[in-house]
Motif scaffolding. Structure first.
Motif, PDB file in Angstrom:
ATOM      1  N   LEU A 106       9.531   2.103  -5.011  1.00 44.49           N
ATOM      2  CA  LEU A 106       9.845   1.207  -3.888  1.00 44.49           C
ATOM      3  C   LEU A 106       8.789   0.113  -3.720  1.00 44.49           C
ATOM      4  CD1 LEU A 106      11.147   3.879  -1.361  1.00 44.49           C
ATOM      5  CD2 LEU A 106      12.489   2.330  -2.788  1.00 44.49           C
ATOM      6  N   MET A 107       7.653   0.269  -4.403  1.00 42.81           N
ATOM      7  CA  MET A 107       6.603  -0.744  -4.323  1.00 42.81           C
ATOM      8  C   MET A 107       6.717  -1.781  -5.434  1.00 42.81           C
ATOM      9  SD  MET A 107       3.234   1.521  -3.428  1.00 42.81           S
ATOM     10  CE  MET A 107       2.135   0.110  -3.412  1.00 42.81           C
ATOM     11  N   GLY A 108       7.349  -1.401  -6.538  1.00 47.59           N
ATOM     12  CA  GLY A 108       7.346  -2.292  -7.702  1.00 47.59           C
ATOM     13  C   GLY A 108       8.712  -2.870  -8.009  1.00 47.59           C
ATOM     14  N   GLU A 109       8.756  -3.613  -9.101  1.00 47.67           N
ATOM     15  CA  GLU A 109      10.009  -4.186  -9.597  1.00 47.67           C
ATOM     16  C   GLU A 109      10.551  -3.278 -10.689  1.00 47.67           C
ATOM     17  OE1 GLU A 109      11.408  -7.017  -8.326  1.00 47.67           O
ATOM     18  OE2 GLU A 109       9.782  -6.871  -6.851  1.00 47.67           O
ATOM     19  N   LEU A 126       9.490   2.670 -15.082  1.00 42.64           N
ATOM     20  CA  LEU A 126       8.900   4.017 -15.050  1.00 42.64           C
ATOM     21  C   LEU A 126       9.941   5.025 -15.501  1.00 42.64           C
ATOM     22  CD1 LEU A 126       6.554   5.958 -14.248  1.00 42.64           C
ATOM     23  CD2 LEU A 126       7.540   6.029 -11.948  1.00 42.64           C
ATOM     24  N   PHE A 127       9.533   5.944 -16.377  1.00 38.32           N
ATOM     25  CA  PHE A 127      10.425   6.994 -16.880  1.00 38.32           C
ATOM     26  C   PHE A 127       9.886   8.324 -16.371  1.00 38.32           C
ATOM     27  CE2 PHE A 127      12.074   9.979 -20.047  1.00 38.32           C
ATOM     28  CZ  PHE A 127      13.392   9.544 -20.203  1.00 38.32           C
ATOM     29  N   VAL A 128      10.676   9.007 -15.559  1.00 34.57           N
ATOM     30  CA  VAL A 128      10.222  10.242 -14.908  1.00 34.57           C
ATOM     31  C   VAL A 128      10.953  11.442 -15.518  1.00 34.57           C
ATOM     32  CG1 VAL A 128      10.003  11.470 -12.707  1.00 34.57           C
ATOM     33  CG2 VAL A 128       9.868   8.965 -12.763  1.00 34.57           C
ATOM     34  N   ILE A 172      23.643  -1.062 -12.092  1.00 33.52           N
ATOM     35  CA  ILE A 172      22.446  -1.077 -12.956  1.00 33.52           C
ATOM     36  C   ILE A 172      22.317  -2.450 -13.597  1.00 33.52           C
ATOM     37  CG2 ILE A 172      21.410  -0.143 -15.070  1.00 33.52           C
ATOM     38  CD1 ILE A 172      22.826   2.554 -14.354  1.00 33.52           C
ATOM     39  N   ARG A 173      23.444  -2.973 -14.110  1.00 34.55           N
ATOM     40  CA  ARG A 173      23.419  -4.292 -14.782  1.00 34.55           C
ATOM     41  C   ARG A 173      23.022  -5.407 -13.831  1.00 34.55           C
ATOM     42  NH1 ARG A 173      28.169  -2.232 -17.067  1.00 34.55           N
ATOM     43  NH2 ARG A 173      29.500  -3.482 -15.698  1.00 34.55           N
ATOM     44  N   THR A 174      23.451  -5.295 -12.562  1.00 32.89           N
ATOM     45  CA  THR A 174      23.165  -6.371 -11.602  1.00 32.89           C
ATOM     46  C   THR A 174      21.818  -6.192 -10.893  1.00 32.89           C
ATOM     47  OG1 THR A 174      24.435  -5.199  -9.901  1.00 32.89           O
ATOM     48  CG2 THR A 174      25.614  -6.871 -11.187  1.00 32.89           C
ATOM     49  N   GLY A 175      21.103  -5.119 -11.240  1.00 31.49           N
ATOM     50  CA  GLY A 175      19.770  -4.916 -10.666  1.00 31.49           C
ATOM     51  C   GLY A 175      19.764  -4.350  -9.257  1.00 31.49           C
ATOM     52  N   GLU A 176      20.905  -3.788  -8.815  1.00 37.95           N
ATOM     53  CA  GLU A 176      20.976  -3.235  -7.451  1.00 37.95           C
ATOM     54  C   GLU A 176      20.385  -1.832  -7.354  1.00 37.95           C
ATOM     55  OE1 GLU A 176      24.939  -3.988  -5.456  1.00 37.95           O
ATOM     56  OE2 GLU A 176      25.331  -4.890  -7.421  1.00 37.95           O
ATOM     57  N   ILE A 177      20.214  -1.161  -8.506  1.00 39.73           N
ATOM     58  CA  ILE A 177      19.695   0.206  -8.511  1.00 39.73           C
ATOM     59  C   ILE A 177      18.195   0.184  -8.772  1.00 39.73           C
ATOM     60  CG2 ILE A 177      19.829   2.482  -9.614  1.00 39.73           C
ATOM     61  CD1 ILE A 177      22.377   1.763  -8.124  1.00 39.73           C
ATOM     62  N   ARG A 178      17.431   0.844  -7.906  1.00 37.89           N
ATOM     63  CA  ARG A 178      15.971   0.955  -8.082  1.00 37.89           C
ATOM     64  C   ARG A 178      15.603   2.326  -8.675  1.00 37.89           C
ATOM     65  NH1 ARG A 178      13.507  -2.161  -3.971  1.00 37.89           N
ATOM     66  NH2 ARG A 178      11.469  -1.694  -4.883  1.00 37.89           N
ATOM     67  N   LEU A 179      16.345   3.368  -8.253  1.00 44.18           N
ATOM     68  CA  LEU A 179      16.074   4.729  -8.733  1.00 44.18           C
ATOM     69  C   LEU A 179      17.373   5.318  -9.286  1.00 44.18           C
ATOM     70  CD1 LEU A 179      14.416   4.761  -5.564  1.00 44.18           C
ATOM     71  CD2 LEU A 179      13.285   6.456  -6.974  1.00 44.18           C
ATOM     72  N   MET A 213       0.841  -1.204   0.000  1.00 44.42           N
ATOM     73  CA  MET A 213       0.000   0.000   0.000  1.00 44.42           C
ATOM     74  C   MET A 213       0.876   1.255   0.000  1.00 44.42           C
ATOM     75  SD  MET A 213      -3.250  -0.613  -0.044  1.00 44.42           S
ATOM     76  CE  MET A 213      -4.005   0.825   0.697  1.00 44.42           C
ATOM     77  N   PRO A 214       0.538   2.269  -0.830  1.00 40.40           N
ATOM     78  CA  PRO A 214       1.347   3.489  -0.862  1.00 40.40           C
ATOM     79  C   PRO A 214       1.505   4.146   0.515  1.00 40.40           C
ATOM     80  CG  PRO A 214      -0.216   3.475  -2.677  1.00 40.40           C
ATOM     81  CD  PRO A 214      -0.540   2.289  -1.818  1.00 40.40           C
ATOM     82  N   LEU A 215       0.426   4.151   1.314  1.00 32.81           N
ATOM     83  CA  LEU A 215       0.484   4.824   2.616  1.00 32.81           C
ATOM     84  C   LEU A 215       1.473   4.140   3.553  1.00 32.81           C
ATOM     85  CD1 LEU A 215      -0.718   7.264   4.052  1.00 32.81           C
ATOM     86  CD2 LEU A 215      -2.504   5.790   4.959  1.00 32.81           C
ATOM     87  N   THR A 216       1.575   2.820   3.447  1.00 29.74           N
ATOM     88  CA  THR A 216       2.526   2.071   4.279  1.00 29.74           C
ATOM     89  C   THR A 216       3.954   2.472   3.951  1.00 29.74           C
ATOM     90  OG1 THR A 216       0.972   0.221   4.240  1.00 29.74           O
ATOM     91  CG2 THR A 216       3.194  -0.254   5.029  1.00 29.74           C
ATOM     92  N   VAL A 217       4.268   2.549   2.645  1.00 27.51           N
ATOM     93  CA  VAL A 217       5.613   2.968   2.206  1.00 27.51           C
ATOM     94  C   VAL A 217       5.885   4.398   2.666  1.00 27.51           C
ATOM     95  CG1 VAL A 217       7.069   3.438   0.174  1.00 27.51           C
ATOM     96  CG2 VAL A 217       5.601   1.418   0.217  1.00 27.51           C
ATOM     97  N   LEU A 218       4.866   5.252   2.522  1.00 31.23           N
ATOM     98  CA  LEU A 218       5.007   6.655   2.929  1.00 31.23           C
ATOM     99  C   LEU A 218       5.369   6.762   4.407  1.00 31.23           C
ATOM    100  CD1 LEU A 218       4.453   9.639   1.785  1.00 31.23           C
ATOM    101  CD2 LEU A 218       2.315   9.464   3.058  1.00 31.23           C
ATOM    102  N   LYS A 219       4.694   5.951   5.243  1.00 28.15           N
ATOM    103  CA  LYS A 219       4.937   6.008   6.694  1.00 28.15           C
ATOM    104  C   LYS A 219       6.260   5.353   7.076  1.00 28.15           C
ATOM    105  CE  LYS A 219       0.196   6.217   8.489  1.00 28.15           C
ATOM    106  NZ  LYS A 219      -0.870   5.507   9.200  1.00 28.15           N
ATOM    107  N   GLU A 220       6.477   4.127   6.571  1.00 26.83           N
ATOM    108  CA  GLU A 220       7.619   3.338   7.046  1.00 26.83           C
ATOM    109  C   GLU A 220       8.958   3.855   6.531  1.00 26.83           C
ATOM    110  OE1 GLU A 220       6.876  -0.756   6.170  1.00 26.83           O
ATOM    111  OE2 GLU A 220       5.223  -0.906   7.629  1.00 26.83           O
ATOM    112  N   ILE A 221       8.988   4.356   5.291  1.00 23.57           N
ATOM    113  CA  ILE A 221      10.273   4.775   4.719  1.00 23.57           C
ATOM    114  C   ILE A 221      10.479   6.283   4.833  1.00 23.57           C
ATOM    115  CG2 ILE A 221      11.649   4.881   2.581  1.00 23.57           C
ATOM    116  CD1 ILE A 221      10.532   2.125   1.909  1.00 23.57           C
ATOM    117  N   PHE A 222       9.418   7.059   4.593  1.00 27.98           N
ATOM    118  CA  PHE A 222       9.595   8.512   4.569  1.00 27.98           C
ATOM    119  C   PHE A 222       9.093   9.203   5.839  1.00 27.98           C
ATOM    120  CE2 PHE A 222       9.411   7.087   0.141  1.00 27.98           C
ATOM    121  CZ  PHE A 222      10.624   7.580  -0.318  1.00 27.98           C
ATOM    122  N   GLY A 223       8.376   8.475   6.685  1.00 22.29           N
ATOM    123  CA  GLY A 223       7.985   9.028   7.981  1.00 22.29           C
ATOM    124  C   GLY A 223       6.829  10.004   7.962  1.00 22.29           C
TER     125      GLY A 223
END
Length: 307
Positions: free
Chosen positions: A51-54, A132-134, A101-108, A1-11
Motif C-alpha cells: 500500500l506504500m509503493g507502486e 514484490l513476490f510473496v 490486473i491489466r488496467t493496474g487496478e489491482i495492488r494485491l 511511513m509504515p506506521l502511518t499506513v498501519l494506523k490509518e488503514i489497519f487501525g
C-alpha cells in the motif's frame, strides 16, 4: 511511513515483534524470510509495503480459504485493490480480475501456486509490473517441511520469468533446516531473515486421554461446552469429519464439516457462516483455518493426533 499506513488503514497503534524489521527490509528491496507464529501478523509484512509503493504485489497461497479470507479482510479495511484468482471462480469472475490486473487496478493479487505454472499468465503479470513476490506458507516448498507441495517447486522459475522482483517468504513453522531449504529453493539473494518467538502466552495447551475411540465424543463435547464457541475441531480424514460433525449436531451443537471433497460453493458457505458467527463449530481436515483471521475463536480441538 509504515506506521502511518498501519494506523490509518489497519487501525493498529504499533507493530508486533518482527513486523517492522521485515517491512523495512521489503521496502529496501531485499529478499526476506520471516518466521512468525500463527496470529503474529505475517500478512502485514507485505500488505503495508504494497500500500506504500507502486506496482503489483503477488501473494502465492496454498489454500482458497486463506486467500478468500485475506481479500475479504482487506476489502473491509477499505483496500479496494485486492483480488484473488483460484479454481473456485467462474470464467466471468476470472476475466474481471484479469482485466483489472491489466488496467493496474489491482495492488494485491492472491494466487494458487499452480496458476504460476502457466507461462502465459506469468508474462501477463510481468507486463503489469510485479514489485514484490510473496510466498505464504513457505514451508510448502521444503521437502523437510510438514506440508510439502510440489507446485511450490515451480515458483523460482516464475520469479525469474517475472523479472526477478524481491521475494518475501513467510511461515509460522520452520526449523533451521527448513529455513535453509526455503532460502535455497527460492534462490533468495543475500536475504534478511527475521525469526520471532513461537511462544503465545495467551494460549493454553492440553492433552486429554481417551482409552477408546468412543470415549472421544464426550471429551470433545465437554471442551465445547466449557470453552463456549466459536471453535474448530480437526479430524484426519474426510469421513471422520463428517461423522464427528453429525454426532455433535445430534448432541445439540451447531456444527458443520469442511473438507476438500465438498464442492466449492458448499465449502465457501461453511466458511462464510463460520466467519460471520452464524455457525459455532467447524469440523475440518487440517487445511481449514490456515490464515483464517477470526479474532474470537475460543478452542481448537484435534480429535485425532495430527501427523
Amino acid at each position: 511511513m509504515p506506521l502511518t499506513v498501519l494506523k490509518e488503514i489497519f487501525g493498529f497503534d504499533s507493530f508486533r515483534p518482527g513486523q517492522e524489521e521485515a517491512i523495512r527490509a521489503v521496502l529496501d528491496g531485499r529478499d526476506t524470510l520471516a518466521v512468525m507464529p500463527t496470529g503474529g501478523g505475517k500478512s502485514l509484512c507485505y500488505q503495508v509495503p504494497a500500500l506504500m509503493g507502486e506496482g503489483l504485489t503477488v501473494i502465492v497461497s496454498p489454500l482458497i480459504s486463506l486467500m478468500k479470507d485475506q481479500v475479504d479482510s482487506l476489502l473491509q479495511s477499505s483496500v479496494e485493490g485486492a483480488a484473488t484468482l483460484h479454481s473456485g471462480l467462474d470464467t466471468e469472475e476470472r476475466w474481471e480480475v484479469e482485466k483489472k490486473i491489466r488496467t493496474g487496478e489491482i495492488r494485491l493479487l492472491y494466487v494458487a501456486p499452480e496458476r504460476l505454472r502457466s507461462l502465459e499468465f506469468v508474462l501477463a503479470l510481468r507486463r503489469a509490473g510485479v514489485s514484490l513476490f510473496v510466498v505464504d506458507e513457505a514451508h510448502c516448498i521444503s521437502e523437510w517441511g510438514h506440508d510439502f507441495r510440489p507446485d511450490y517447486l515451480f515458483l523460482p522459475r516464475a520469479v525469474r520469468d517475472l523479472g526477478s522482483p524481491p521475494v518475501l517468504a513467510l511461515t509460522a513453522t520452520a526449523t533451521p533446516r527448513v529455513r535453509q531449504d526455503i532460502l535455497r529453493s527460492l534462490r533468495m539473494r543475500e536475504p534478511e531473515v527475521v525469526v520471532t518467538s513461537f511462544n503465545r502466552p495467551n494460549l493454553t495447551y492440553r492433552v486429554l486421554s481417551a482409552k477408546e475411540k468412543k470415549d472421544k465424543l464426550p471429551l470433545i463435547l465437554e471442551v465445547i461446552r466449557n470453552s463456549l464457541p466459536p471453535g474448530i475441531v480437526y479430524g484426519t480424514t474426510r469421513k471422520e469429519c463428517e461423522e464427528l460433525a453429525a454426532s455433535l449436531k445430534r448432541a445439540g451443537v451447531d456444527a458443520a464439516h469442511y473438507h476438500a471433497g465438498m464442492d466449492a460453493a458448499e465449502r465457501s458457505s461453511v466458511q462464510e457462516r463460520f466467519m460471520t458467527d452464524e455457525l459455532d463449530v467447524v469440523v475440518a481436515t487440517i487445511a481449514f483455518g490456515m490464515g483464517v483471521d477470526k479474532p474470537n475463536v475460543r478452542f481448537v480441538i484435534h480429535a485425532s493426533v495430527p501427523g
